[in-house]
Design an enzyme around this catalytic site. Structure first.
Site, PDB file in Angstrom:
ATOM      1  N   LYS A 131       0.818  -1.218   0.000  1.00 29.38           N
ATOM      2  CA  LYS A 131       0.000   0.000   0.000  1.00 29.38           C
ATOM      3  C   LYS A 131       0.856   1.274   0.000  1.00 29.38           C
ATOM      4  O   LYS A 131       0.443   2.303  -0.548  1.00 29.38           O
ATOM      5  CB  LYS A 131      -0.955   0.012   1.196  1.00 29.38           C
ATOM      6  CG  LYS A 131      -1.794  -1.248   1.367  1.00 29.38           C
ATOM      7  CD  LYS A 131      -2.628  -1.584   0.150  1.00 29.38           C
ATOM      8  CE  LYS A 131      -3.163  -3.003   0.218  1.00 29.38           C
ATOM      9  NZ  LYS A 131      -3.465  -3.609  -1.081  1.00 29.38           N
ATOM     10  N   LYS A 173      -2.303   1.904   9.186  1.00 34.90           N
ATOM     11  CA  LYS A 173      -2.598   0.772   8.297  1.00 34.90           C
ATOM     12  C   LYS A 173      -1.329  -0.014   8.016  1.00 34.90           C
ATOM     13  O   LYS A 173      -0.270   0.570   7.803  1.00 34.90           O
ATOM     14  CB  LYS A 173      -3.174   1.268   6.967  1.00 34.90           C
ATOM     15  CG  LYS A 173      -4.504   1.965   7.068  1.00 34.90           C
ATOM     16  CD  LYS A 173      -5.015   2.371   5.697  1.00 34.90           C
ATOM     17  CE  LYS A 173      -6.384   3.035   5.818  1.00 34.90           C
ATOM     18  NZ  LYS A 173      -6.936   3.395   4.494  1.00 34.90           N
ATOM     19  N   HIS A 223     -17.884   4.472   0.096  1.00 37.34           N
ATOM     20  CA  HIS A 223     -16.894   3.610  -0.560  1.00 37.34           C
ATOM     21  C   HIS A 223     -17.304   3.424  -2.026  1.00 37.34           C
ATOM     22  O   HIS A 223     -18.296   2.779  -2.323  1.00 37.34           O
ATOM     23  CB  HIS A 223     -16.823   2.257   0.154  1.00 37.34           C
ATOM     24  CG  HIS A 223     -15.902   1.265  -0.506  1.00 37.34           C
ATOM     25  ND1 HIS A 223     -15.503   0.107   0.078  1.00 37.34           N
ATOM     26  CD2 HIS A 223     -15.307   1.277  -1.707  1.00 37.34           C
ATOM     27  CE1 HIS A 223     -14.691  -0.549  -0.733  1.00 37.34           C
ATOM     28  NE2 HIS A 223     -14.585   0.133  -1.838  1.00 37.34           N
ATOM     29  N   LYS A 252     -19.232  -6.667   2.465  1.00 33.67           N
ATOM     30  CA  LYS A 252     -20.233  -5.944   1.681  1.00 33.67           C
ATOM     31  C   LYS A 252     -21.532  -6.742   1.659  1.00 33.67           C
ATOM     32  O   LYS A 252     -21.513  -7.969   1.585  1.00 33.67           O
ATOM     33  CB  LYS A 252     -19.708  -5.736   0.255  1.00 33.67           C
ATOM     34  CG  LYS A 252     -18.486  -4.800   0.232  1.00 33.67           C
ATOM     35  CD  LYS A 252     -17.761  -4.836  -1.091  1.00 33.67           C
ATOM     36  CE  LYS A 252     -16.489  -3.994  -1.008  1.00 33.67           C
ATOM     37  NZ  LYS A 252     -15.603  -4.224  -2.161  1.00 33.67           N
ATOM     38  N   GLU A 290     -10.093   1.238  -5.605  1.00 34.83           N
ATOM     39  CA  GLU A 290     -10.961   1.654  -4.504  1.00 34.83           C
ATOM     40  C   GLU A 290     -10.701   3.104  -4.143  1.00 34.83           C
ATOM     41  O   GLU A 290      -9.546   3.498  -3.981  1.00 34.83           O
ATOM     42  CB  GLU A 290     -10.625   0.834  -3.251  1.00 34.83           C
ATOM     43  CG  GLU A 290     -11.369  -0.451  -3.095  1.00 34.83           C
ATOM     44  CD  GLU A 290     -11.056  -1.085  -1.737  1.00 34.83           C
ATOM     45  OE1 GLU A 290     -10.782  -0.362  -0.755  1.00 34.83           O
ATOM     46  OE2 GLU A 290     -11.071  -2.319  -1.686  1.00 34.83           O
ATOM     47  N   ASN A 305      -7.450  -3.516  -5.977  1.00 33.36           N
ATOM     48  CA  ASN A 305      -7.662  -4.954  -5.851  1.00 33.36           C
ATOM     49  C   ASN A 305      -7.319  -5.593  -7.195  1.00 33.36           C
ATOM     50  O   ASN A 305      -7.958  -5.308  -8.199  1.00 33.36           O
ATOM     51  CB  ASN A 305      -9.106  -5.261  -5.454  1.00 33.36           C
ATOM     52  CG  ASN A 305      -9.450  -4.629  -4.119  1.00 33.36           C
ATOM     53  OD1 ASN A 305      -8.631  -4.626  -3.188  1.00 33.36           O
ATOM     54  ND2 ASN A 305     -10.627  -4.058  -4.014  1.00 33.36           N
ATOM     55  N   ARG A 307      -7.689  -8.370  -8.735  1.00 39.28           N
ATOM     56  CA  ARG A 307      -8.408  -9.626  -8.974  1.00 39.28           C
ATOM     57  C   ARG A 307      -9.794  -9.310  -9.507  1.00 39.28           C
ATOM     58  O   ARG A 307     -10.225  -8.158  -9.499  1.00 39.28           O
ATOM     59  CB  ARG A 307      -8.570 -10.382  -7.646  1.00 39.28           C
ATOM     60  CG  ARG A 307      -9.343  -9.553  -6.621  1.00 39.28           C
ATOM     61  CD  ARG A 307      -9.745 -10.289  -5.374  1.00 39.28           C
ATOM     62  NE  ARG A 307     -10.699  -9.528  -4.594  1.00 39.28           N
ATOM     63  CZ  ARG A 307     -10.391  -8.596  -3.693  1.00 39.28           C
ATOM     64  NH1 ARG A 307      -9.112  -8.310  -3.430  1.00 39.28           N
ATOM     65  NH2 ARG A 307     -11.344  -7.948  -3.044  1.00 39.28           N
ATOM     66  N   VAL A 310     -16.111 -10.096  -6.180  1.00 39.21           N
ATOM     67  CA  VAL A 310     -17.460 -10.651  -6.020  1.00 39.21           C
ATOM     68  C   VAL A 310     -18.468  -9.814  -6.816  1.00 39.21           C
ATOM     69  O   VAL A 310     -19.295 -10.340  -7.560  1.00 39.21           O
ATOM     70  CB  VAL A 310     -17.857 -10.673  -4.526  1.00 39.21           C
ATOM     71  CG1 VAL A 310     -19.293 -11.131  -4.352  1.00 39.21           C
ATOM     72  CG2 VAL A 310     -16.906 -11.551  -3.716  1.00 39.21           C
TER      73      VAL A 310
HETATM   74  C1  MV4 Z   1      -9.952   4.511   5.647  1.00 41.27           C
HETATM   75  C2  MV4 Z   1     -11.096   4.992   6.295  1.00 41.27           C
HETATM   76  C3  MV4 Z   1     -11.076   6.288   6.738  1.00 41.27           C
HETATM   77  N1  MV4 Z   1      -9.987   7.047   6.571  1.00 41.27           N
HETATM   78  N2  MV4 Z   1      -8.884   5.306   5.499  1.00 41.27           N
HETATM   79  C4  MV4 Z   1     -11.399  -0.009   5.094  1.00 41.27           C
HETATM   80  C5  MV4 Z   1     -11.136  -0.928   3.949  1.00 41.27           C
HETATM   81  C6  MV4 Z   1      -9.868  -0.444   3.343  1.00 41.27           C
HETATM   82  N3  MV4 Z   1      -9.857  -0.630   1.936  1.00 41.27           N
HETATM   83  C7  MV4 Z   1      -9.805   0.989   3.710  1.00 41.27           C
HETATM   84  N4  MV4 Z   1     -10.767   1.204   4.761  1.00 41.27           N
HETATM   85  C8  MV4 Z   1     -10.938   2.433   5.296  1.00 41.27           C
HETATM   86  N5  MV4 Z   1      -9.885   3.271   5.157  1.00 41.27           N
HETATM   87  C9  MV4 Z   1      -8.908   6.549   5.958  1.00 41.27           C
HETATM   88  N6  MV4 Z   1      -7.838   7.328   5.801  1.00 41.27           N
HETATM   89  C10 MV4 Z   1     -12.174   4.151   6.445  1.00 41.27           C
HETATM   90  C11 MV4 Z   1     -12.108   2.864   5.957  1.00 41.27           C
HETATM   91  C12 MV4 Z   1     -13.273   2.068   6.175  1.00 41.27           C
HETATM   92  C13 MV4 Z   1     -14.033   1.575   5.125  1.00 41.27           C
HETATM   93  C14 MV4 Z   1     -13.696   1.798   3.800  1.00 41.27           C
HETATM   94  C15 MV4 Z   1     -14.450   1.286   2.776  1.00 41.27           C
HETATM   95  C16 MV4 Z   1     -15.582   0.535   3.080  1.00 41.27           C
HETATM   96  C17 MV4 Z   1     -15.935   0.291   4.352  1.00 41.27           C
HETATM   97  C18 MV4 Z   1     -15.168   0.805   5.402  1.00 41.27           C
HETATM   98  C19 MV4 Z   1     -15.552   0.556   6.718  1.00 41.27           C
HETATM   99  C20 MV4 Z   1     -14.802   1.049   7.740  1.00 41.27           C
HETATM  100  C21 MV4 Z   1     -13.653   1.800   7.475  1.00 41.27           C
END
Ligand code: MV4
Length: 527
Positions: A131, A173, A223, A252, A290, A305, A307, A310
């Site tokens: 990442k 992260k 998202h 999801k 994403e 991603n 790949r 779903v």
């Molecule tokens: C974040 C965020 C808020 N701020 N990054 C969760 C999945 C991963 N791909 C990244 N995620 C998140 N990153 C920052 N800087 C909140 C999430 C997140 C989230 C993102 C997408 C879909 C659902 C989620 C549920 C909780 C947190």
């Protein structure tokens, strides 16, 4: 020319695939077998002991047993999978999603065995799998990311320095994480040291890489992800966006395409950024970029991603492009037969992931025998599933048993069709999330489109009354009753006319006794 008439394996295909091994199970294995068969390609299924009677095994031309049941000894077991490739003389491998789909080492091993990996190059999987690397690449190409550290955090002091700039709340992260794993929200200065230590420790033990970075934390973002498709000649397109905000604990539940959140200008812009991102990674095959959205003006790259996902189905429905077919064509060395301007967004699509889980018990998985299934059909309905009557859902793998996909000319029509399809759907013997989906689809905020990733949690009270459980001790009773009722239903006339007054009695009224009996037996009926 219509997109339907394009996309064949040409005689001059640089790399003709004759036999495709599917390194996966369940509905995606079935989906891939169907795409391969459409192209005249033979298929090889793999199966663990628990999957011996699975639909993907029945549909494939050949199959190879993987002894054992746990993912580690079967679908994640690289040496055993590579031996299966050699034994079956497969010349290509499709990894599906999950399992080894994002393992660059597996892609290398497939290539070493002389077979073609149906997916991106191992190099682009490695770049996007890291990442921190991915964010650096985006920065070079001017794709906006969430403000934060650009390198692995050296120590807590390093993190403190970044906290001064980024502010609170912030999120830590794991660089090798993704999909919501290995993340930690930090709300104040006092928690920095402990969170950093914990996140680093988890990153090392879960992903074998302790590198951690930080970002400003965006509360309850939307998202949105963009589907891209690239060939091995540098041509690439996007197939618009999906809104995946309706999720629970990173699982999801309902996805839709397009997103209500974006207007046409914003849609073109997010698509443009996604194509730049994929091109920067030297990407080929189908992939997803994403984004998290704070507002339509503040959209940030999150991760890629590498790949098929779903929810690829909703992008297929609105674009008329068969993504799995094109993954295979691209792996044959074919060029994309269309350019961005040939692809048009048409209508609206939803996908509901039907899981063998009980929403009334905190979505507790409920594996077991499916006595009777009946899929919905009719205009705009598609069911991607490996279920059949009598199938036993194993306990070892994920609980998704069917994807209900609907298309409609408008969002409202698509929702009405989804509700119709859910009312037709019958899965007897196991708990499912179908009633929960119905409740989400009826929710006024969902209908209005004013939701974000916090929606399911925020509306927990609203959803509480929307379903009830199948008590464990009544499972057997319910199963027997369901079987009896299924036979009874075969005998039931389609419509009844009252003998007394000649008035029409609806099926609904006519089967009240049946629903009442089921409600009492299972405590989950929906009268
Ligand atoms: C974040 C965020 C808020 N701020 N990054 C969760 C999945 C991963 N791909 C990244 N995620 C998140 N990153 C920052 N800087 C909140 C999430 C997140 C989230 C993102 C997408 C879909 C659902 C989620 C549920 C909780 C947190």
């Amino acid at each position: 020319m219509s997109l339907y008439t394009k996309g064949q394996i040409s005689n001059g295909s640089p790399r003709r695939i004759k036999r495709l091994l599917i390194a996966n199970r369940g509905e995606i294995a079935v989906r891939i077998i169907r795409a391969a068969r459409d192209l005249g390609i033979e298929t090889v299924a793999l199966y663990s002991d628990a999957d011996q009677f699975s639909l993907h095994v029945k549909l494939a031309d050949y199959s190879v047993r993987l002894p054992g049941n746990t993912p580690l000894e079967t679908y994640l077991n690289v040496p055993v999978l590579i031996q299966a490739v050699k034994d079956s003389k497969a010349d290509a491998v499709h990894p599906g999603y999950g399992f080894l789909s994002e393992s660059a080492d597996f892609a290398d091993a497939v290539a070493s065995a002389g077979a073609k990996f149906v997916g991106p190059s191992a190099a682009s999987m490695r770049t996007m799998g890291d990442k921190i690397e991915a964010k650096k690449l985006m920065k070079i190409h001017k794709v906006q990311c969430v403000p934060g550290s650009e390198n692995p955090l050296k120590d807590v002091d390093d993190l403190r320095k970044h906290a001064k700039e980024v502010g609170f709340p912030m999120i830590l992260k794991a660089s090798a994480g993704g999909g919501g794993r290995g993340m930690r929200v930090v709300r104040n200065e006092g928690d920095l040291a402990e969170s950093f230590a914990a996140c680093t420790r988890e990153a090392a033990s879960y992903f074998g890489n302790p590198a951690v970075f930080c970002e400003r934390y965006i509360e309850n973002p939307r998202h949105i992800e963009v589907q891209v498709l690239f060939d091995e000649h540098g041509n690439g397109v996007h197939l618009f966006e999906r809104d995946c905000s309706i999720q629970r604990r990173h699982q999801k539940l309902i996805e839709e395409a397009p997103s209500l959140f974006l207007n046409e200008v914003q849609r073109a812009e997010i698509g443009r950024r996604a194509v730049i991102a994929a091109k920067a990674a030297g990407y080929s095959s189908a992939g997803t970029i994403e984004f998290i959205c704070e507002s339509p003006e503040r959209i940030y790259f999150m991760e890629m991603n590498t790949r098929i996902q779903v929810e690829h189905t909703v992008s297929e429905e609105i674009s008329d492009i068969d993504l799995v077919r094109w993954q295979i064509l691209v792996a044959c060395g074919e060029k994309l037969a269309f350019k961005q301007e040939d692809i048009h967004l048409r209508g609206w699509a939803f996908e509901a992931r039907i899981n063998a889980e009980d929403p009334a018990k905190g979505f507790l998985p409920g594996p077991g025998r499916v006595n009777q299934v009946r899929f919905p059909a009719g205009p705009g309905i598609r069911v991607d599933s490996h279920l059949y009557s009598g199938y036993e859902i194993p306990q070892f793998y994920d609980s998704m048993v069917a994807k209900l996909i609907v298309w409609g000319p408008t969002r409202d029509i698509a929702i009405e069709r989804m509700l119709r399809a859910l009312s037709e759907f019958e899965i007897d013997g196991i708990p499912t999330t179908a009633k929960f989906h119905e409740a989400v689809l009826r929710h006024p905020l969902f209908r209005a489109g004013t939701f974000n990733t916090g929606f399911i949690d925020q509306q927990a009270e609203y959803f509480k009354g929307a379903f009830s459980a199948v008590p464990d001790d009544q499972q057997t009773h319910a199963a027997i009753l369901a079987a009896v009722l299924a036979v009874e239903e075969l005998r039931r006339p389609a419509t009844m006319v009252s003998e007394v007054k000649g008035t029409l009695v609806s099926n609904q009224e006519r089967s009240l006794w049946r629903d009442r009996a089921r409600l009492e037996a299972t405590n989950r009926g929906g009268i």
